[in-house]
Write a protein that holds these residues in place. Sequence first.
Motif, mmCIF file in Angstrom:
data_model
loop_
_atom_site.group_PDB
_atom_site.id
_atom_site.type_symbol
_atom_site.label_atom_id
_atom_site.label_comp_id
_atom_site.label_asym_id
_atom_site.label_seq_id
_atom_site.Cartn_x
_atom_site.Cartn_y
_atom_site.Cartn_z
ATOM 1 N N TYR A 64 122.807 31.843 44.827
ATOM 2 C CA TYR A 64 122.149 32.197 46.085
ATOM 3 C C TYR A 64 122.610 33.595 46.488
ATOM 4 N N SER A 65 121.678 34.433 46.908
ATOM 5 C CA SER A 65 122.005 35.795 47.346
ATOM 6 C C SER A 65 121.726 35.939 48.828
ATOM 7 N N TYR A 66 122.635 36.620 49.507
ATOM 8 C CA TYR A 66 122.466 36.852 50.933
ATOM 9 C C TYR A 66 122.847 38.293 51.249
ATOM 10 N N PRO A 67 121.938 39.057 51.867
ATOM 11 C CA PRO A 67 122.261 40.444 52.200
ATOM 12 C C PRO A 67 123.018 40.529 53.526
ATOM 13 N N LEU A 68 123.989 41.390 53.571
ATOM 14 C CA LEU A 68 124.682 41.725 54.814
ATOM 15 C C LEU A 68 124.392 43.204 55.065
ATOM 16 N N VAL A 69 123.361 43.452 55.838
ATOM 17 C CA VAL A 69 122.921 44.822 56.109
ATOM 18 C C VAL A 69 123.348 45.173 57.521
ATOM 19 N N GLY A 70 124.334 46.035 57.584
ATOM 20 C CA GLY A 70 124.867 46.401 58.880
ATOM 21 C C GLY A 70 124.574 47.830 59.246
ATOM 22 N N SER A 71 125.125 48.230 60.367
ATOM 23 C CA SER A 71 124.931 49.597 60.842
ATOM 24 C C SER A 71 125.707 50.600 60.004
ATOM 25 N N ASP A 72 126.746 50.137 59.313
ATOM 26 C CA ASP A 72 127.598 51.039 58.537
ATOM 27 C C ASP A 72 127.360 50.964 57.029
ATOM 28 N N HIS A 73 127.193 49.745 56.512
ATOM 29 C CA HIS A 73 127.104 49.548 55.061
ATOM 30 C C HIS A 73 126.212 48.363 54.746
ATOM 31 N N HIS A 74 125.967 48.182 53.452
ATOM 32 C CA HIS A 74 125.140 47.086 52.966
ATOM 33 C C HIS A 74 125.877 46.387 51.823
ATOM 34 N N PHE A 75 125.951 45.064 51.907
ATOM 35 C CA PHE A 75 126.486 44.254 50.817
ATOM 36 C C PHE A 75 125.419 43.265 50.380
ATOM 37 N N GLU A 76 125.392 42.953 49.122
ATOM 38 C CA GLU A 76 124.593 41.857 48.596
ATOM 39 C C GLU A 76 125.608 40.840 48.080
ATOM 40 N N VAL A 77 125.629 39.668 48.713
ATOM 41 C CA VAL A 77 126.607 38.649 48.363
ATOM 42 C C VAL A 77 125.902 37.556 47.565
ATOM 43 N N HIS A 78 126.432 37.247 46.395
ATOM 44 C CA HIS A 78 125.896 36.211 45.520
ATOM 45 C C HIS A 78 126.909 35.068 45.501
ATOM 46 N N LEU A 79 126.420 33.849 45.725
ATOM 47 C CA LEU A 79 127.292 32.684 45.847
ATOM 48 C C LEU A 79 126.750 31.529 45.025
ATOM 49 N N ALA A 80 127.664 30.712 44.474
ATOM 50 C CA ALA A 80 127.257 29.496 43.767
ATOM 51 C C ALA A 80 128.421 28.515 43.761
ATOM 52 N N GLN A 81 128.094 27.260 44.012
ATOM 53 C CA GLN A 81 129.114 26.218 44.016
ATOM 54 C C GLN A 81 129.516 25.847 42.597
ATOM 55 N N ALA A 82 130.771 25.477 42.441
ATOM 56 C CA ALA A 82 131.249 24.898 41.184
ATOM 57 C C ALA A 82 130.882 23.420 41.232
ATOM 58 N N VAL A 83 130.033 23.002 40.328
ATOM 59 C CA VAL A 83 129.587 21.612 40.316
ATOM 60 C C VAL A 83 130.786 20.713 40.053
ATOM 61 N N GLY A 84 130.971 19.734 40.930
ATOM 62 C CA GLY A 84 132.080 18.807 40.784
ATOM 63 C C GLY A 84 133.395 19.340 41.313
ATOM 64 N N GLY A 85 133.384 20.528 41.879
ATOM 65 C CA GLY A 85 134.611 21.128 42.395
ATOM 66 C C GLY A 85 134.451 21.521 43.851
ATOM 67 N N ASN A 86 135.493 22.114 44.393
ATOM 68 C CA ASN A 86 135.500 22.553 45.790
ATOM 69 C C ASN A 86 135.568 24.074 45.884
ATOM 70 N N GLU A 87 135.191 24.738 44.791
ATOM 71 C CA GLU A 87 135.219 26.190 44.761
ATOM 72 C C GLU A 87 133.807 26.744 44.817
ATOM 73 N N VAL A 88 133.706 27.972 45.313
ATOM 74 C CA VAL A 88 132.446 28.704 45.333
ATOM 75 C C VAL A 88 132.690 30.032 44.633
ATOM 76 N N SER A 89 131.911 30.301 43.608
ATOM 77 C CA SER A 89 131.994 31.596 42.935
ATOM 78 C C SER A 89 131.303 32.635 43.803
ATOM 79 N N VAL A 90 131.873 33.838 43.835
ATOM 80 C CA VAL A 90 131.392 34.894 44.713
ATOM 81 C C VAL A 90 131.280 36.195 43.925
ATOM 82 N N ARG A 91 130.209 36.926 44.194
ATOM 83 C CA ARG A 91 130.049 38.278 43.664
ATOM 84 C C ARG A 91 129.548 39.138 44.811
ATOM 85 N N VAL A 92 130.258 40.233 45.080
ATOM 86 C CA VAL A 92 129.883 41.147 46.160
ATOM 87 C C VAL A 92 129.476 42.476 45.522
#
Length: 117
Positions: A64-92
Motif C-alpha cells: 500500500y502506498s500513501y503520499p505525505l505531501v506537505g508544505s515543506d517536502h513530499h514523501f511516498e510511503v509504501h507499507l505491507a504487513q508481514a503475513v502471520g507476524g506483527n511487523e509492517v515492512s516500510v519503504r520511504v
Amino acid sequence: MWHSGRMAESDRDRAVEGWIWNENVQPFLALLARYAGYDFDGSDWQAVELGLEATDDEHPDRWYSYPLVGSDHHFEVHLAQAVGGNEVSVRVAGTSNTELLLRADTLIAAFATRLVA
C-alpha cells in the motif's frame, strides 16, 4: 529484534526501508508527516489502516502506498504487513534530501523497537 534497515538507490529514486511493529505505524507516519510539513490526522490514519488490510510484504504488487505531501517536502510511503507476524515492512521514498532520508531511517529503527514502560 534488531533493525537492519538499508538504503535503496536507483536512478530515479532514493529510499530507506526496513520494518516497524504494527502498533507503531500510526505514530511513525505522524512523525514522518511532520518532517514534510503535513498534518497527519484521523482521516489519514483511517485510509492507511484500510489500505494495510490486504497487504503482503512478500508480494510487491500487494503493498500500500500513501503520499505525505506537505508544505515543506513530499514523501511516498509504501507499507505491507508481514503475513502471520506483527511487523509492517516500510519503504520511504519521494525525496532526494539526504537529511530527511536519514531522519526517516532513524524513525524506522526507533519504531522497530518495543519500548518497555
